[in-house]
Design an enzyme around this catalytic site. Structure first.
Site, mmCIF file in Angstrom:
data_model
loop_
_atom_site.group_PDB
_atom_site.id
_atom_site.type_symbol
_atom_site.label_atom_id
_atom_site.label_comp_id
_atom_site.label_asym_id
_atom_site.label_seq_id
_atom_site.Cartn_x
_atom_site.Cartn_y
_atom_site.Cartn_z
ATOM 1 N N GLU B 60 40.643 -0.416 -12.237
ATOM 2 C CA GLU B 60 40.938 -0.832 -13.617
ATOM 3 C C GLU B 60 39.932 -1.842 -14.152
ATOM 4 O OE1 GLU B 60 43.355 -0.282 -11.439
ATOM 5 O OE2 GLU B 60 44.624 1.214 -12.427
ATOM 6 N N HIS B 129 56.090 -2.062 -11.999
ATOM 7 C CA HIS B 129 55.816 -0.960 -12.930
ATOM 8 C C HIS B 129 56.653 -1.038 -14.205
ATOM 9 C CE1 HIS B 129 53.871 0.770 -9.423
ATOM 10 N NE2 HIS B 129 53.345 1.698 -10.193
#
Lengths: 374, 329
Positions: B60, B129
């Site tokens: 990322e 998450h």
């Protein structure tokens, strides 16, 4: 000259540089550039001491050979992106000493309008994309520059500099991996001065620097950054290869920082000895190495050297005068350039001061008292 | 108008913009061969090829930074995060890179990039998450942020984000991708900074954004059954913020509840409350209340998760409180 004259015996112990391929004029030019950078940094040091320059200020003294040797062989539309020890690299890519010094002074004529300072020099017109302050942060950006070149089908290359400590950042590993996957035209150059601030590289790496790119299949090279001739030759050759499609490259450029990490850091101290610094200053000064080499070969006279140095000093004196005379940025510009595009609707700023700049309705403040339910 | 899913609307916006501008490309994890982790980019690899629809490694920080670097030279990347949870790894490149580049360079280097992907909780994905990431982004001057709640808004806001010359985060929702709705045909762009009143009512204002718009509408229907009419104002864009629309609903109902999926501490609602007290204090008949996620990491257990998420009942309760209908008045 401030440089100690060395004995003939010491000079004979030098590895003799090979000057083939360089005219006398070009060699003088390399010397002049390095001297300019040395004098520029000395001027910055002086200005910092009297409070003309603030914040962090990282000098490149001792590492000038790399700025010259790695950047001079590039084409004008090639891109350089780097970290925060970047004054001389910025000048090498084409930013004027005046614009660089004015930026250090935080003035409106600085190359970043006084908004960036020492660590954030920018000039897109010469292909210098900063000046980045987070260790390793510029490495993925450099990969992105390479990506964009490839995307557009251009033949430019990107040279992305970093200090030795940056190779321990995840950003380095991720960027190198992507550069290899997509064969991006980027040369990653570690200016390996042996220390990440006060921590020796050997204390934070179990491997040699050269091993760091192998995991990604990127060729590693080592060059002596104190030898401007070797460095220049090496980069001219490597740049041509990358331009021709050789893919990303990793260069371990050996150098040494003659000053502290930043202005607040002593030259020597807990992490390196005075003797270590002195021996490098004596034997590994890129300017002295070229100067002595040229003089030995009767390619440079004392008078020529003095003239070159006088010119360098004059340019830096002028840059400092220019910077000092340049105004501070206009306070009314505080909110300029936060956003490139001011949307017609909505507020971009919520501090009660920036709305005007956002173009949004400049406010309900005036009418808030005495509403219907007041 | 055509009916399509939120997912299809996002896809339509990307294709609309990639058709008209060669400098737009999509990069992210699984966006190409896999058709997108949530199938948002379905068919785009076949349509645009691997040069413009690019599978990245799971890096990322790296691919966000690469996209920022590409944007610095004038390309217009769409950087997809599989979820914004993972973009926390990339925040250095988002905040120190994308957001500040234009300012540090004195206007020389715009960064016309879009960061997009789902934010907030889905179902039982637990702590790492399931978090709303709006605050992390909207906090930094230099970034814009939109949160489409409907398929039409998804198309129009994403298109506007791609065309905008600044970094724009487009925060979607996993639970929104299958939502269906009418979407205007052809080129469709919604300007940033324009809120939309999703429902009109004079008694109380529920101000919200993103997925919570749907919770707010359900709450409004529940309130309606009790004779209470609620305004539901969908901000759509958090920066730029349609302050005028907020102040207008405050002036009409004089009672406000802010509903958001994120945590309360320094949350979006905290900013909205500050704005209202600063500019519409005398229009308030009750303190502004916030309905947020419980101030805990998201638990996995179904019952605890439900307790932690802001729900319809919480909103109804808060509306009644600002109306002094629960024994408070």
């Amino acid at each position: 000259m401030a440089y100690a004259t060395r004995t003939t015996e010491e000079q004979l112990n030098d590895t003799a540089p090979e000057y083939e391929g360089f005219t006398r004029e070009e060699l003088h030019g390399l010397l002049a550039e390095m001297l300019l950078y040395r004098r520029f940094e000395e001027k910055a040091e002086e200005a910092y001491a009297i409070g003309k320059i603030g914040g962090f200020c990282h000098l490149h003294i001792g590492q000038e050979g790399l700025a010259v040797g790695a950047i001079r062989p590039l084409a004008p539309d090639d891109v350089v992106i780097t970290a925060y020890r970047e004054h001389t690299q910025a000048i090498a890519k084409g930013i004027t000493p005046r614009a660089a010094m004015a930026e250090l002074y935080g003035r409106v004529d600085g190359c970043s309008g006084g908004r960036g300072g020492s660590m954030h020099l920018f000039d897109t017109s010469v292909g210098f994309l900063g000046g980045h302050g987070i260790v390793g942060g510029q490495i993925p950006l450099g990969a992105g520059v390479g990506w964009a070149i490839r995307y557009r089908g251009g033949d430019q290359i990107c040279v992305c500099f970093m200090g030795d400590a940056a190779v321990n950042q995840g950003a380095f590993l991720e960027a190198l991996n992507m550069s290899a996957i997509w064969q991006l035209p980027v040369i990653y150059v570690v200016e390996n001065n042996g220390y990440g601030m006060g921590t020796a590289f050997s204390r934070v790496s179990a491997t040699e620097m050269e091993a760091r790119s192998g995991a990604y299949g990127i060729p590693a090279h080592t060059v002596n950054g104190q030898d401007v001739i070797a460095t220049h030759r090496f980069f001219a050759d490597l740049a041509a290869k990358v331009r021709a499609g050789a893919g990303p490259q990793f260069v371990n450029a050996i150098t040494y920082r003659f000053r502290g990490h930043s202005m607040s850091d002593p030259v020597s101290g807990t992490y390196r000895s005075r003797e270590e610094v002195d021996s490098h200053v004596r034997d590994q000064d890129p300017i002295v190495i070229l100067r002595d080499g040229l003089m030995e070969r009767k390619m440079l006279t004392q008078a020529e050297l003095e003239a070159i140095d006088a010119e360098a000093r004059a340019i830096c004196e002028d840059a400092a005068d220019f910077a000092d005379a340049s105004p501070f940025p206009d306070p009314s510009t505080l909110y300029d350039h936060v956003y490139a595009e001011v949307n017609e609707r909505g507020r971009l700023f919520l501090d009660g001061r920036g709305q005007g700049a956002s173009g949004a309705d400049a406010v309900a403040h005036g009418g808030r008292r005495g509403g219907p339910n007041g | 108008m055509a009916e399509m899913t939120y997912r299809e609307a996002l896809n339509a916006a990307m294709c609309q913009e990639m058709d008209r501008d060669e400098s737009v490309f999509l990069m992210g994890e699984e966006v190409a061969e896999y058709d997108g982790a949530y199938k948002v980019s379905r068919g785009m690899l076949a349509r645009y090829g691997p040069g413009r629809v690019v599978d990245s490694p799971i890096s990322e920080l790296g691919f966000a930074g690469l996209c920022v670097g590409a944007a610095m030279t004038g390309l217009r990347p769409i950087c997809e995060f599989m979820t914004f949870n993972f973009s926390i790894l990339a925040l250095d490149q988002v905040i120190n890179g994308a957001a500040k580049m234009l300012y540090m360079s004195n206007g020389q280097i715009p960064v016309p990039i879009v960061f997009r992907g789902p934010t907030g909780a889905a179902l039982q994905l637990s702590a790492q998450h399931s978090q709303a990431c709006e605050t992390w982004y909207v906090h930094a001057p230099g970034i814009k942020l939109v949160t489409p709640a409907t398929p039409a808004d998804a198309k129009g806001l994403l298109a506007a984000a791609i065309r905008d010359d600044d970094p724009v985060a487009v925060m979607e929702g996993e639970l929104l991708y299958n939502v269906r709705g009418e979407v205007p045909d052809g080129e469709y762009v919604i300007p940033l900074g324009v809120a939309e009143l999703k429902r009109a009512g004079d008694d109380v204002s529920i101000v919200t954004h993103g997925k919570m718009v749907h919770v707010a509408l359900q709450a409004a229907r529940a309130l309606e059954r009790e004779g209470i009419e609620a305004d539901v104002l969908d901000l759509r864009s958090l920066r730029p913020l349609d302050a005028d629309a907020i102040l207008e609903t405050v002036r009409r109902t004089n009672r406000v509840v802010y509903l958001e999926e994120g945590w309360p501490f320094a949350g979006i609602g905290a900013q909205i409350v500050a704005l209202i007290q600063d500019e519409a204090f005398d229009h308030l008949d009750a303190p502004v209340l916030r309905v947020t996620q419980a101030d805990v990491p998201m638990p996995y257990a179904k019952n605890l998760e439900q307790l932690a998420k802001p729900g319809v009942r919480d909103v109804v309760e808060a509306c009644k409180r600002v109306l002094y209908m629960n024994g408070h008045g």
